[in-house]
Design a protein around this motif. Sequence first.
Motif, PDB file in Angstrom:
ATOM      1  N   VAL A 118      -9.650  22.842  -1.741  1.00 58.16           N
ATOM      2  CA  VAL A 118     -10.932  22.785  -2.448  1.00 58.16           C
ATOM      3  C   VAL A 118     -10.723  22.577  -3.947  1.00 58.16           C
ATOM      4  CG1 VAL A 118     -13.075  24.018  -2.948  1.00 58.16           C
ATOM      5  CG2 VAL A 118     -12.048  24.180  -0.684  1.00 58.16           C
ATOM      6  N   HIS A 119      -9.855  23.387  -4.546  1.00 59.08           N
ATOM      7  CA  HIS A 119      -9.626  23.260  -5.981  1.00 59.08           C
ATOM      8  C   HIS A 119      -9.039  21.908  -6.357  1.00 59.08           C
ATOM      9  CE1 HIS A 119      -9.596  27.845  -7.016  1.00 59.08           C
ATOM     10  NE2 HIS A 119     -10.808  27.353  -6.846  1.00 59.08           N
ATOM     11  N   THR A 120      -8.330  21.278  -5.457  1.00 56.35           N
ATOM     12  CA  THR A 120      -7.685  20.003  -5.785  1.00 56.35           C
ATOM     13  C   THR A 120      -8.691  18.921  -6.151  1.00 56.35           C
ATOM     14  OG1 THR A 120      -7.619  19.537  -3.412  1.00 56.35           O
ATOM     15  CG2 THR A 120      -5.628  20.446  -4.422  1.00 56.35           C
ATOM     16  N   LYS A 124     -11.785  18.856 -10.492  1.00 55.63           N
ATOM     17  CA  LYS A 124     -11.936  17.596 -11.223  1.00 55.63           C
ATOM     18  C   LYS A 124     -13.407  17.280 -11.511  1.00 55.63           C
ATOM     19  CE  LYS A 124      -7.803  15.668  -9.025  1.00 55.63           C
ATOM     20  NZ  LYS A 124      -7.282  14.584  -8.153  1.00 55.63           N
ATOM     21  N   ILE A 125     -14.311  17.906 -10.778  1.00 60.31           N
ATOM     22  CA  ILE A 125     -15.741  17.648 -10.962  1.00 60.31           C
ATOM     23  C   ILE A 125     -16.324  18.590 -12.002  1.00 60.31           C
ATOM     24  CG2 ILE A 125     -17.973  17.555  -9.800  1.00 60.31           C
ATOM     25  CD1 ILE A 125     -16.490  16.957  -7.214  1.00 60.31           C
TER      26      ILE A 125
END
Length: 563
Positions: A118-120, A124-125
């Motif tokens: 999820v964090h990957t 970025k958003i």
Amino acid sequence: MSRLQPRSKAISTSNLSSQSASANPTTSNVALAPTPDQPLFSAPEKIASGTSTRNLASDPASDRSTIFLIRRTLCSHLGDKGRSTPAPIDEILPPLTSSNEVDLQLYAFIAIIIREFVHTWYAKITPDPVFVEEVVKIIAHCTRALEQRLRKVDMESLLLDELPELLDVHLQAYRAANTSINPPPIQTNSREIYHALWPMPALSPVPDQENGPLSQQQRNNETLYRQMLVQGVLAVLLPTEDLDNDCLTTLVGQIFSEMILGNGVGGKASEPWLLWEGIMKIAEVIKAQISTPKVSEPVLKSPDSVNASESSKRGNILGFPIQKTFWMVLQYAFVGFTALRVLITTLATASALPSRLATNKPNGSPNDSSESQPTFSSGIVPNKRPIMKMKIWSTASHLLDLDFRMPWLSAMISMLQWSSIAGPGGLGNTDQIFDKILSHQIHTHILDSTRLPTLLLTLRTALFPNNTLAPPRTIPSPAEALLLRRKCALALLALVPLKVQTLYLGTSDEEQKIADVEEVLDVFSDSYCNKHLLYSVVELVVVRLMPEMGEKGVEELLEERLS
């Protein structure tokens, strides 16, 4: 979402948190008395927190490393502002179950999955952590609801009767599909025969080749099936306002449908080489536990011992040394006396064992009348089968081909099984003396909830070594898969004494023994057939936990919740 937060847990008893220990010095040794609503798992313990990164244990599976992983991934933005010491984890994150030891391992799984998957892309958003926080709250709500439902499930029937029945269906369908009744060169598609004997809409149509049109259609149907299954689970477990949040339900649904069911159950777990490897590792663990190393020390023989050994050779009875015969008789007498004493003690204490008819709760407490089942005039609970009559015994017989290899032993076991249930006294019938003893042993050695944290820890270290994704596993070639199956057969043979091997397999040839065991393991050699078994297991567990899904479709459940 504040209403998802349950009331505070009981005072913790763990000594991992120095802060809680100093604040409550007298509560660490307080015994918690069981109550009618006793939790399914062990008594709750507080998850320690406030650990410093300077003293983290080198072992990534330790509690300190696990707590640091959870705080860094899920709690970095919560609970530490304006505090001299970090807030405990169980005060920041919503509890997943009634046991903090189980929560610690489950949150470690959630932290790894969110960090790796999820964090990957989410980082970025936006750096806003609210979305991940809402996902954690939804998962916590689902796990608490599942725990409540798990208390009402008859685990004995599920593990010893219903799941073995699915394995039995797989055995019979696979062997029938791979037993050719036509002489060569006439050939039949074993997958089509298997699918006809055990049809499953999610696995239709039967795939033709690697990238053929039928294979692509089957994969699409399988994807839709997984998504519908997860959406149905969320429709039952989630509160109504969370079902309206399409973004959250879509993300949680993708995590469970694709990562867990797709990559796990329908992907790696259905591969034959992975099943053989898992069986081999389990056999090696069992072998390591039951085998005791024997340390032999060299003994220098004196002239007197040489004379004694020569005299002992002259004192034989029918070719057996007197001393050896004496000790052998004494040993068998001791074993027989011990077995008789254990049998008498077990039979004497069987009347004090909890009744299987009183309640379905794991602790066997008869105080909660809301979970007790109605009984007939004979005292038998409807659909409450005796353990001696469950499918685990016939499935084991079919798996080992006992009817073909040793029909006399199969007939004898069947006769004893029938006599225990329908014979004088019905000692093996439901809630009778043998049934109570078997039920007590199952709850003591198999359904012991205190082993769940250790099991989750072992599973985490196997799936995520060093708390991270393992490097991609190289898929074995067909030759390597056959070699792995041979190693699995050798590991299983190592568990059986040599005399029993020769008696059961009817040969002393080692290669023939290995080939016979490989023939038994061959029932897991087709990944497409394995998917039928694994998805059926998932369906059965879901329906037992959520009976609504066995009565209504996904659209009907969503309509009922959102109307």
